[in-house]
Write a protein that holds these residues in place. Structure first.
Motif, PDB file in Angstrom:
ATOM      1  N   ALA A  95       0.969  -1.198  -0.032  1.00  0.00           N
ATOM      2  CA  ALA A  95      -0.196  -0.003  -0.145  1.00  0.00           C
ATOM      3  C   ALA A  95       0.864   1.192   0.242  1.00  0.00           C
ATOM      4  N   GLY A  98       1.754   2.039  -3.260  1.00  0.00           N
ATOM      5  CA  GLY A  98       0.572   2.303  -4.172  1.00  0.00           C
ATOM      6  C   GLY A  98       0.172   1.088  -4.921  1.00  0.00           C
ATOM      7  N   LEU A  99       0.195  -0.115  -4.167  1.00  0.00           N
ATOM      8  CA  LEU A  99      -0.086  -1.484  -4.879  1.00  0.00           C
ATOM      9  C   LEU A  99      -0.973  -2.064  -3.919  1.00  0.00           C
ATOM     10  N   ASP A 103      -3.018  -6.314  -7.322  1.00  0.00           N
ATOM     11  CA  ASP A 103      -2.164  -6.000  -8.492  1.00  0.00           C
ATOM     12  C   ASP A 103      -0.937  -6.885  -8.553  1.00  0.00           C
TER      13      ASP A 103
END
Length: 280
Positions: A95, A98-99, A103
């Protein structure tokens, strides 16, 4: 989070958990006086080991190398016996980058022992588990996958149903070797377990090799220093000799899942450290 760029591959180490195992078991028949200066023990003769998956970003896709010990997967007794000091923070780390778990496109499982595979699933009820990375193809040797589901009297202590049943539809077994994408291969090695594999990435003059539990820490560089946990220690010696010679010639980076001090080390043709990525 430490990062390493090798060719077009970017590797980022995630926090998969911390365990402590007996130092004698981790160094087999090697006398303690030889290895303890390289990798010190605590008062119970245990050494600290990370279980940190590597996020591999390559050609626009996200892969994990192994999965950590997960969250809330081990009983209190198991946590005590394995010296667990920290559980997985892989989802949190993703997180931050940004994942999300969805993903992740693929997971490269070097083998399926509990300290590598417990992060594949999470508990949703008593004796019920779901896949963490639902969109990922999970690559593992067919030998390892077979033993995972049908462990013997020894391996049943590390091959758990809770780590495979929920992900069985995602698994893509392979036999000797598989090319995941251009330059990235998983190659069956055996040794630590019958189905153990190593991971090799090559692009031009660049190379990194992930030997997993054939060389779990920097202190295991000596080809004869193998684990008492190895099912086939002579095979481990042979495979380490083979891949260290190959990597020295290529001046490859060697990456680590368990090492508490180093994330990766680059050796020259004589096996002398040229560069290193220290764990912060």
């Amino acid at each position: 989070m430490e990062k390493l760029k090798v060719g077009r591959a970017t590797l980022t180490w995630l926090q998969g958990g911390v365990i402590h195992l007996d130092g004698g078991a981790m160094f087999g028949v090697v006398p303690k006086v030889l290895w303890q200066s390289k990798y010190p023990t605590n008062e119970w003769n245990q050494i600290e080991l990370r279980t940190d998956p590597i996020l591999l970003q390559l050609d626009g896709r996200n892969y994990l190398i192994d999965s950590g010990i997960g969250q809330n997967k081990l009983t209190e007794k198991q946590q005590r016996n394995f010296g667990v000091r920290e559980q997985s923070k892989v989802v949190y780390d993703l997180a931050v980058l940004g994942l999300a778990p969805n993903d992740i496109h693929g997971i490269l499982m070097t083998h399926m022992h509990f300290d590598h595979a417990s992060g594949l699933t999470y508990p949703v009820a008593a004796d019920a588990y779901e896949s963490v990375f639902k969109n990922a193809v999970i690559y593992v040797t067919d030998i390892e996958w077979k033993e995972m589901r049908n462990p013997n009297i020894r391996s049943k202590n590390t091959y758990w149903k809770s780590n495979w049943e929920a992900i069985k539809k995602q698994v893509q077994p392979f036999s000797h070797e598989i090319e995941i994408t251009d330059g990235l291969k998983m190659i069956h090695s055996g040794g630590h377990s019958d189905g153990h594999s190593v991971i090799v990435f090559e692009e031009g003059d660049t190379c990194w090799i992930h030997m997993a539990d054939i060389m779990p820490t920097h202190a295991h560089q000596n080809k004869l220093w193998v684990l008492a946990y190895d099912d086939y220690p002579v095979t481990s010696v042979y495979q380490k000799e083979k891949w260290m010679a190959y990597g020295y010639q290529r001046q490859a980076w060697y990456t680590f899942y368990h090492d508490v001090y180093y994330r990766a080390i680059k050796f020259n043709g004589l096996g002398i450290c040229m560069n290193q990525l220290v764990r912060k």
